[in-house]
Design a protein around this motif. Structure first.
Motif, PDB file in Angstrom:
ATOM      1  N   TYR A 124      33.216  53.812  44.181  1.00 45.08           N
ATOM      2  CA  TYR A 124      33.916  52.840  43.315  1.00 45.08           C
ATOM      3  C   TYR A 124      34.137  53.373  41.895  1.00 45.08           C
ATOM      4  O   TYR A 124      35.277  53.398  41.397  1.00 45.08           O
ATOM      5  N   ARG A 180      47.719  35.717  49.249  1.00 48.25           N
ATOM      6  CA  ARG A 180      46.580  35.279  50.081  1.00 48.25           C
ATOM      7  C   ARG A 180      45.509  34.542  49.280  1.00 48.25           C
ATOM      8  O   ARG A 180      44.880  33.642  49.797  1.00 48.25           O
ATOM      9  N   THR A 181      45.317  34.966  48.019  1.00 49.63           N
ATOM     10  CA  THR A 181      44.175  34.468  47.256  1.00 49.63           C
ATOM     11  C   THR A 181      44.589  33.316  46.336  1.00 49.63           C
ATOM     12  O   THR A 181      45.550  33.463  45.569  1.00 49.63           O
ATOM     13  N   THR A 183      45.431  36.110  40.593  1.00 51.27           N
ATOM     14  CA  THR A 183      45.030  34.813  41.158  1.00 51.27           C
ATOM     15  C   THR A 183      43.543  34.724  41.486  1.00 51.27           C
ATOM     16  O   THR A 183      43.108  33.789  42.132  1.00 51.27           O
ATOM     17  N   ARG A 184      42.771  35.716  41.046  1.00 58.09           N
ATOM     18  CA  ARG A 184      41.328  35.609  41.246  1.00 58.09           C
ATOM     19  C   ARG A 184      40.620  35.799  39.908  1.00 58.09           C
ATOM     20  O   ARG A 184      41.157  36.440  39.012  1.00 58.09           O
ATOM     21  N   LYS A 233      37.663  54.647  40.178  1.00 56.07           N
ATOM     22  CA  LYS A 233      38.239  53.942  39.028  1.00 56.07           C
ATOM     23  C   LYS A 233      38.529  54.948  37.903  1.00 56.07           C
ATOM     24  O   LYS A 233      39.518  54.796  37.180  1.00 56.07           O
ATOM     25  N   ASN A 271      44.884  44.489  37.324  1.00 57.99           N
ATOM     26  CA  ASN A 271      43.533  44.014  37.642  1.00 57.99           C
ATOM     27  C   ASN A 271      43.074  44.460  39.013  1.00 57.99           C
ATOM     28  O   ASN A 271      41.901  44.302  39.344  1.00 57.99           O
TER      29      ASN A 271
HETATM   30  N1  LIG Z   1      33.446  41.468  38.749  1.00 59.81           N
HETATM   31  C1  LIG Z   1      32.903  42.331  37.885  1.00 59.81           C
HETATM   32  O1  LIG Z   1      31.775  42.158  37.417  1.00 59.81           O
HETATM   33  C2  LIG Z   1      33.706  43.536  37.446  1.00 59.81           C
HETATM   34  C3  LIG Z   1      33.120  44.411  36.527  1.00 59.81           C
HETATM   35  C4  LIG Z   1      33.879  45.481  36.029  1.00 59.81           C
HETATM   36  C5  LIG Z   1      35.190  45.639  36.440  1.00 59.81           C
HETATM   37  N2  LIG Z   1      35.736  44.775  37.350  1.00 59.81           N
HETATM   38  C6  LIG Z   1      37.131  44.937  37.721  1.00 59.81           C
HETATM   39  O2  LIG Z   1      37.795  43.700  37.534  1.00 59.81           O
HETATM   40  C7  LIG Z   1      38.990  43.696  38.299  1.00 59.81           C
HETATM   41  C8  LIG Z   1      39.333  42.304  38.786  1.00 59.81           C
HETATM   42  O3  LIG Z   1      38.513  41.859  39.759  1.00 59.81           O
HETATM   43  P1  LIG Z   1      38.740  40.384  40.401  1.00 59.81           P
HETATM   44  O4  LIG Z   1      37.591  40.195  41.308  1.00 59.81           O
HETATM   45  O5  LIG Z   1      38.969  39.375  39.381  1.00 59.81           O
HETATM   46  O6  LIG Z   1      40.082  40.493  41.223  1.00 59.81           O
HETATM   47  P2  LIG Z   1      40.646  41.664  42.189  1.00 59.81           P
HETATM   48  O7  LIG Z   1      39.840  41.793  43.381  1.00 59.81           O
HETATM   49  O8  LIG Z   1      40.881  42.903  41.468  1.00 59.81           O
HETATM   50  O9  LIG Z   1      42.107  41.157  42.482  1.00 59.81           O
HETATM   51  C9  LIG Z   1      42.407  40.063  43.138  1.00 59.81           C
HETATM   52  C10 LIG Z   1      43.921  39.884  42.927  1.00 59.81           C
HETATM   53  O10 LIG Z   1      44.671  40.992  43.415  1.00 59.81           O
HETATM   54  C11 LIG Z   1      45.530  40.601  44.478  1.00 59.81           C
HETATM   55  N3  LIG Z   1      45.516  41.676  45.459  1.00 59.81           N
HETATM   56  C12 LIG Z   1      44.440  42.145  46.161  1.00 59.81           C
HETATM   57  N4  LIG Z   1      44.823  43.150  46.982  1.00 59.81           N
HETATM   58  C13 LIG Z   1      46.163  43.314  46.798  1.00 59.81           C
HETATM   59  C14 LIG Z   1      47.122  44.208  47.342  1.00 59.81           C
HETATM   60  N5  LIG Z   1      46.808  45.121  48.291  1.00 59.81           N
HETATM   61  N6  LIG Z   1      48.400  44.120  46.920  1.00 59.81           N
HETATM   62  C15 LIG Z   1      48.765  43.198  45.987  1.00 59.81           C
HETATM   63  N7  LIG Z   1      47.887  42.342  45.420  1.00 59.81           N
HETATM   64  C16 LIG Z   1      46.602  42.393  45.821  1.00 59.81           C
HETATM   65  C17 LIG Z   1      44.947  39.283  44.969  1.00 59.81           C
HETATM   66  O11 LIG Z   1      45.901  38.421  45.517  1.00 59.81           O
HETATM   67  P3  LIG Z   1      46.252  38.443  47.103  1.00 59.81           P
HETATM   68  O12 LIG Z   1      44.953  38.433  47.835  1.00 59.81           O
HETATM   69  O13 LIG Z   1      47.044  37.197  47.258  1.00 59.81           O
HETATM   70  O14 LIG Z   1      47.035  39.690  47.333  1.00 59.81           O
HETATM   71  C18 LIG Z   1      44.440  38.680  43.649  1.00 59.81           C
HETATM   72  O15 LIG Z   1      45.477  38.103  42.910  1.00 59.81           O
HETATM   73  C19 LIG Z   1      38.838  44.794  39.349  1.00 59.81           C
HETATM   74  O16 LIG Z   1      39.713  45.836  38.976  1.00 59.81           O
HETATM   75  C20 LIG Z   1      37.389  45.276  39.180  1.00 59.81           C
HETATM   76  O17 LIG Z   1      37.247  46.671  39.383  1.00 59.81           O
HETATM   77  C21 LIG Z   1      35.019  43.730  37.864  1.00 59.81           C
END
Ligand SMILES: NC(=O)c1ccc[n+]([C@@H]2O[C@H](COP(=O)([O-])OP(=O)(O)OC[C@H]3O[C@@H](n4cnc5c(N)ncnc54)[C@H](OP(=O)(O)O)[C@@H]3O)[C@@H](O)[C@H]2O)c1
Length: 373
Positions: A158, A64-65, A39-40, A162, A98
């Protein structure tokens, strides 16, 4: 389901839908996909594309999100930290993880899902690499922790965490049923970090804007929609392995980011005073305490310990079907999304120089130049 059946999902497809103005095709066989998160930012794009391709989705999260997004998708409530009950007894063709940041979360979810899910897709990061003093590819060494039980996720842990998550996924699902995706900086509409968004948003404010060093400096990014397409491609093709997912070295420069941002601003939201980039040397940026990445997002000087900063190989992903859209499209769509955000979010970006700091720095730079004559 059996891997044999899963693999048969690849192949011929049927054109039916359109997203982003790009003709889309439905998958030959619809799959049942579980997204841990969903959801994000990146989950939203994966969801949109997966639905367009005819797949069925389930979200697992805490609720939550962005609870209002995709209301029709099945939501399983739970928490990766101790409450996975709602995942029990269900079957999926693949899980897209994710939201895993510490290996315990991956171990717990993967162990529960392994008997009834064909493939585990873990979204990792290029931050796993031990250092950027070299151009990394998937065989490069990853960062290590002295204490692998640490669960504090910060700038230092981090990447190595990972890397441990990747190992945990492979340990449970095995090499042949695991796909690891290591994205670079993920950008585009719905980006909750504001890093890439800073540039089109700044250009839309108009006037003189500080730009870092030299427009020819290389940068690497991945549009979240290209990441979504690549993720689904690996699942539909049944492709295992580890893949850096980002624009190839040399494809994009910071000049292209800034210039396309100014062009998009002039086209979509022409400011009173047209934007004009002031390219400021790294020496002057240092003097003004303007930092790479945090103040000048997307960019860092490719030198010293950072010489491989924008040189991470994307060859393997490109061969497996990764496609990178033009910078112009990413910038334009990011600006269009930004312009539709609530004012409170538009005026308080989480990354980049604040208007006050930029104005003060521009004045100081001007004064110093006029002193030097
Ligand atoms: N942004 C970048 O530039 C970048 C670069 C490289 C890799 N990444 C990777 O991309 C991935 C995705 O990132 P993102 O920012 O889109 O989203 P995210 O932070 O990984 O995930 C958000 C989602 O996870 C749920 N969530 C969070 N904590 C939770 C928990 N304890 N239990 C169950 N669900 C949970 C949230 O919903 P709720 O809050 O409703 O639980 C939401 O649906 C990450 O793994 C990150 O390492 C990001």
């Amino acid at each position: 389901m059996k891997r044999r059946n899963f693999l048969s999902a690849a192949g011929a497809s049927l054109a039916v839908a359109s997203l982003d103005g790009v003709a889309l095709e439905t998958s030959k066989r619809p799959l049942r996909l579980l997204i841990l998160g969903g959801t994000r930012f990146i989950g939203l794009h994966m969801t949109e594309l997966a639905l367009a391709r005819g797949h069925t989705l389930t979200f697992f999260n805490r609720g939550r999100t962005n609870t209002d997004r995709f209301p029709d998708i099945e939501r399983l409530r739970g928490d990766r930290n101790g409450d996975l009950k709602s995942l029990e007894g269900r079957q999926w063709d693949a899980v897209i993880d994710n939201s895993g940041y510490v290996p315990r979360q991956i171990r717990d979810a993967a162990t529960l899902l392994e008997p009834r899910v064909a493939r585990y897709v873990f979204i990792s990061t290029i931050s796993v690499y031990e250092n950027f003093a070299r151009a990394n590819d998937e065989a490069s060494s990853v960062g290590k922790l002295t204490d692998e039980s640490v669960e504090t996720v910060d700038g230092a842990t981090y990447g190595p965490l990972k890397a441990l998550c990747e190992t945990a996924a492979r340990a449970v699902f095995g090499e042949r049923r695991t796909s690891i995706i290591r994205p670079g900086l993920i950008v585009g509409p719905d980006d909750n970090t504001d890093r890439f968004t800073y540039w089109p948003a700044r250009a839309a404010r108009g006037g003189r804007m500080i730009a870092p060093n030299d427009p020819r400096d290389p940068v690497q990014i991945i549009d979240a929609r290209d990441l979504a397409a690549f993720t689904l491609r690996l699942i539909e093709d049944g492709t295992s392995g580890t893949f850096n997912a980002l624009s190839p070295p040399g494809r994009f420069t910071i000049g292209e980011v800034v210039n396309e941002s100014m062009a998009a601003a002039n086209a979509l939201a022409p400011p009173t005073v047209a934007p004009k980039a002031e390219w400021v040397s790294t020496k002057t940026l240092d003097e003004q305490k303007i930092t790479a990445w945090a103040d000048m997002p997307v960019w860092a000087p490719s030198e010293g310990d950072n010489v491989g900063f924008a040189a991470t190989s994307a060859d393997r992903a490109l061969k497996a079907g990764l496609s990178i859209r033009p910078m112009r499209v990413t910038v334009r769509d990011t600006l269009a999304w930004y312009l539709g955000r609530p004012e409170s979010e538009r005026t308080k970006l989480k990354a980049g120089l604040s208007p006050e700091r930029e104005a003060a720095a521009l004045l100081a730079i001007e004064q110093s130049r006029s002193k030097q004559g």
